[in-house]
Design a protein around this motif. Structure first.
Motif, PDB file in Angstrom:
ATOM      1  N   SER A 123       0.870  -1.172  -0.125  1.00  0.00           N
ATOM      2  CA  SER A 123       0.117  -0.085  -0.109  1.00  0.00           C
ATOM      3  C   SER A 123       0.920   1.328   0.102  1.00  0.00           C
ATOM      4  O   SER A 123       2.014   1.020   0.471  1.00  0.00           O
ATOM      5  N   LEU A 124       0.376   2.330  -0.494  1.00  0.00           N
ATOM      6  CA  LEU A 124       1.329   3.555  -0.569  1.00  0.00           C
ATOM      7  C   LEU A 124       0.905   4.184   0.698  1.00  0.00           C
ATOM      8  O   LEU A 124       0.181   4.620   1.105  1.00  0.00           O
ATOM      9  N   ALA A 125       2.307   4.534   1.408  1.00  0.00           N
ATOM     10  CA  ALA A 125       2.328   5.173   2.598  1.00  0.00           C
ATOM     11  C   ALA A 125       2.218   6.579   2.405  1.00  0.00           C
ATOM     12  O   ALA A 125       1.939   7.292   3.123  1.00  0.00           O
ATOM     13  N   GLU A 126       3.249   7.012   1.455  1.00  0.00           N
ATOM     14  CA  GLU A 126       3.692   8.738   1.321  1.00  0.00           C
ATOM     15  C   GLU A 126       4.365   8.839   0.152  1.00  0.00           C
ATOM     16  O   GLU A 126       5.342   8.076  -0.196  1.00  0.00           O
ATOM     17  N   LEU A 127       4.176  10.038  -0.200  1.00  0.00           N
ATOM     18  CA  LEU A 127       4.909  10.811  -1.417  1.00  0.00           C
ATOM     19  C   LEU A 127       5.708  11.798  -0.596  1.00  0.00           C
ATOM     20  O   LEU A 127       5.284  12.723   0.015  1.00  0.00           O
ATOM     21  N   VAL A 128       7.240  11.605  -0.697  1.00  0.00           N
ATOM     22  CA  VAL A 128       8.111  12.651  -0.085  1.00  0.00           C
ATOM     23  C   VAL A 128       8.775  13.326  -1.178  1.00  0.00           C
ATOM     24  O   VAL A 128       9.615  12.856  -1.892  1.00  0.00           O
ATOM     25  N   PHE A 133       6.234   2.941   0.465  1.00  0.00           N
ATOM     26  CA  PHE A 133       5.351   1.577   0.390  1.00  0.00           C
ATOM     27  C   PHE A 133       5.227   0.818   1.746  1.00  0.00           C
ATOM     28  O   PHE A 133       6.394   0.532   2.218  1.00  0.00           O
ATOM     29  N   ARG A 134       4.385   0.427   2.083  1.00  0.00           N
ATOM     30  CA  ARG A 134       4.066  -0.540   3.127  1.00  0.00           C
ATOM     31  C   ARG A 134       3.711  -1.866   2.933  1.00  0.00           C
ATOM     32  O   ARG A 134       2.754  -2.158   2.271  1.00  0.00           O
ATOM     33  N   ARG A 135       4.368  -2.851   3.308  1.00  0.00           N
ATOM     34  CA  ARG A 135       3.872  -4.193   3.324  1.00  0.00           C
ATOM     35  C   ARG A 135       2.986  -4.550   4.513  1.00  0.00           C
ATOM     36  O   ARG A 135       3.301  -4.557   5.547  1.00  0.00           O
ATOM     37  N   GLU A 136       1.725  -4.784   4.469  1.00  0.00           N
ATOM     38  CA  GLU A 136       0.646  -5.036   5.375  1.00  0.00           C
ATOM     39  C   GLU A 136       0.540  -6.153   6.077  1.00  0.00           C
ATOM     40  O   GLU A 136       0.489  -6.482   7.095  1.00  0.00           O
ATOM     41  N   SER A 137       1.160  -7.372   5.303  1.00  0.00           N
ATOM     42  CA  SER A 137       1.198  -8.563   5.825  1.00  0.00           C
ATOM     43  C   SER A 137       2.161  -9.461   5.223  1.00  0.00           C
ATOM     44  O   SER A 137       2.837  -9.158   4.089  1.00  0.00           O
TER      45      SER A 137
END
Length: 199
Positions: free
Chosen positions: A179-184, A195-199
């Protein structure tokens, strides 16, 4: 093992002009004390070494195909008293084979544009992360190369290889269950997507 397309290792002074405060940049990208991190490819350690100073005692796995760059990184780590960086000679496209454990962060800086099998690499990054870990992609902005100058000269990848944030996001999200966590925004010439790995 061949390098990704259009990648090389600029000298330390060149990097310093583009990234004068790499530690501050890494903190903005969510790197924190106690984290484990893999930088792929790491070159001679311009990001891996300050990352190790931040994550200590967490390990930074610095992976590259170029043994001479890894030797330089190891020398610099010894000179700076950094003991928690682990140089690994290997191909980033086989990342999960080279890491001894899942990590909190996989960082790829300034090379994503040169990866031929983007989906395969993204899946490797996903597999290398623990649940809740982050995949960080730092890219040159998708501006004409003549507009991104360092010491008066155009720098960075050719214009046609540059990726917009949207194109990078699609490439990652289409390949793995991130999932996209943030644009910096990283002025003057870069951006990062976390990007985040949720599981």
């Amino acid at each position: 093992m061949d390098r990704f397309q259009n990648t090389g290792q600029p000298d330390w002074d060149w990097w310093g002009r583009v990234w004068p405060t790499p530690g501050a940049t890494l903190r903005r990208l969510g790197v924190a004390p106690g984290d484990t991190l893999a930088e792929v490819p790491c070159g001679n350690g311009y990001f891996a070494l300050p990352a190790a100073q931040i994550t200590d005692p967490g390990t930074v796995y610095a992976l590259d195909v170029d043994e001479s760059l890894l030797a330089e990184l190891a020398t610099l780590a010894e000179q700076q008293g950094i003991e928690n960086v682990s140089p690994i000679q290997g191909d980033a496209r086989d990342l999960t084979e080279h890491l001894p454990e899942p990590v909190d962060t996989v960082l790829v800086a300034n090379t994503f544009h040169g990866i031929e099998d983007t989906a395969g690499f993204v899946r490797e990054a996903f597999g290398a992360l623990r649940p809740g870990g982050q995949f960080v992609v730092v890219n040159w902005q998708d501006r004409p190369r003549e507009e991104t100058t360092v010491t008066g000269e155009p720098r960075g990848p050719p214009t046609e290889l540059r990726l917009s944030p949207g194109a990078t996001e699609s490439a990652v999200l289409d390949a793995a269950a991130f999932s996209l966590a943030e644009l910096v925004e990283l002025p003057p010439y870069h951006y990062a997507l976390r990007f985040r790995r949720e599981s």
